[in-house]
Write a protein that holds these residues in place. Structure first.
Motif, PDB file in Angstrom:
ATOM      1  N   ASP A 170      -8.178  -0.983  -2.106  1.00  0.00           N
ATOM      2  CA  ASP A 170      -7.463  -1.751  -3.123  1.00  0.00           C
ATOM      3  C   ASP A 170      -7.252  -0.867  -4.350  1.00  0.00           C
ATOM      4  O   ASP A 170      -7.587   0.324  -4.337  1.00  0.00           O
ATOM      5  CB  ASP A 170      -8.199  -3.061  -3.446  1.00  0.00           C
ATOM      6  CG  ASP A 170      -9.559  -2.859  -4.121  1.00  0.00           C
ATOM      7  OD1 ASP A 170      -9.867  -1.733  -4.598  1.00  0.00           O
ATOM      8  OD2 ASP A 170     -10.322  -3.840  -4.183  1.00  0.00           O
ATOM      9  N   PHE A 230       0.834  -1.195   0.000  1.00  0.00           N
ATOM     10  CA  PHE A 230       0.000   0.000   0.000  1.00  0.00           C
ATOM     11  C   PHE A 230       0.870   1.248   0.000  1.00  0.00           C
ATOM     12  O   PHE A 230       1.940   1.265   0.595  1.00  0.00           O
ATOM     13  CB  PHE A 230      -0.893   0.011   1.241  1.00  0.00           C
ATOM     14  CG  PHE A 230      -1.872  -1.121   1.256  1.00  0.00           C
ATOM     15  CD1 PHE A 230      -3.086  -1.010   0.609  1.00  0.00           C
ATOM     16  CD2 PHE A 230      -1.563  -2.305   1.909  1.00  0.00           C
ATOM     17  CE1 PHE A 230      -3.991  -2.063   0.614  1.00  0.00           C
ATOM     18  CE2 PHE A 230      -2.457  -3.359   1.922  1.00  0.00           C
ATOM     19  CZ  PHE A 230      -3.672  -3.239   1.272  1.00  0.00           C
ATOM     20  N   GLN A 252      -3.620   0.426  -2.782  1.00  0.00           N
ATOM     21  CA  GLN A 252      -2.724  -0.378  -3.604  1.00  0.00           C
ATOM     22  C   GLN A 252      -2.617   0.280  -4.966  1.00  0.00           C
ATOM     23  O   GLN A 252      -3.613   0.779  -5.481  1.00  0.00           O
ATOM     24  CB  GLN A 252      -3.267  -1.809  -3.770  1.00  0.00           C
ATOM     25  CG  GLN A 252      -3.137  -2.627  -2.512  1.00  0.00           C
ATOM     26  CD  GLN A 252      -3.693  -4.040  -2.701  1.00  0.00           C
ATOM     27  OE1 GLN A 252      -4.691  -4.228  -3.359  1.00  0.00           O
ATOM     28  NE2 GLN A 252      -3.028  -4.990  -2.084  1.00  0.00           N
TER      29      GLN A 252
END
Length: 134
Positions: free
Chosen positions: A51, A27, A133
């Protein structure tokens, strides 16, 4: 005579809550902002973990450390706020570092800000951090 056979007392393992492992890439810190809201808990660090499609991720490990200690907590324990949400109450004058996920780079020098109130005094503000991410 026939020998007596006693049943075995085999203990059954109890299920435990296991955090969902963090899949994929590390991340990155997507945004960081100071929060000056006297209605929030003093020193509240709010963390959101997303995400690559900007969906909130529950069960992501967050390691927080400071000069005299360390603690681990996870996203997803306050679903009324968000599945990828976690928070931590910072103490005044303590500098923190956090790592989100198992392979993320540490974010260092996190400090609860001093915020002015309407009377010219100060109170302990918070931080809002968003990790995503790539």
């Amino acid at each position: 005579t026939v020998p007596t056979v006693l049943p075995f007392d085999t203990p059954t393992a109890r299920p435990t809550r296991t955090p969902i492992p963090t899949p994929g890439l590390p991340f990155i810190l997507a945004s960081q902002e100071t929060v000056c809201n006297p209605n929030l808990t003093d020193g509240l660090m709010e963390i959101s973990v997303l995400d690559s499609h900007k969906h909130q991720m529950p069960g992501v490990e967050i390691d927080i450390s400071w000069n005299s200690g360390e603690e681990v907590f996870f996203t997803g324990f306050k679903p009324e706020i968000g599945d990828g949400y976690a928070d931590y109450v910072m103490q005044q004058g303590v500098t923190y570092s956090i790592v989100v996920g198992q392979t993320g780079a540490p974010i260092t020098n996190l400090l609860a800000p001093a915020c002015p109130d309407s009377n010219g005094q100060t109170y302990l503000g918070g931080l809002k951090l968003v990790f995503q991410q790539p």
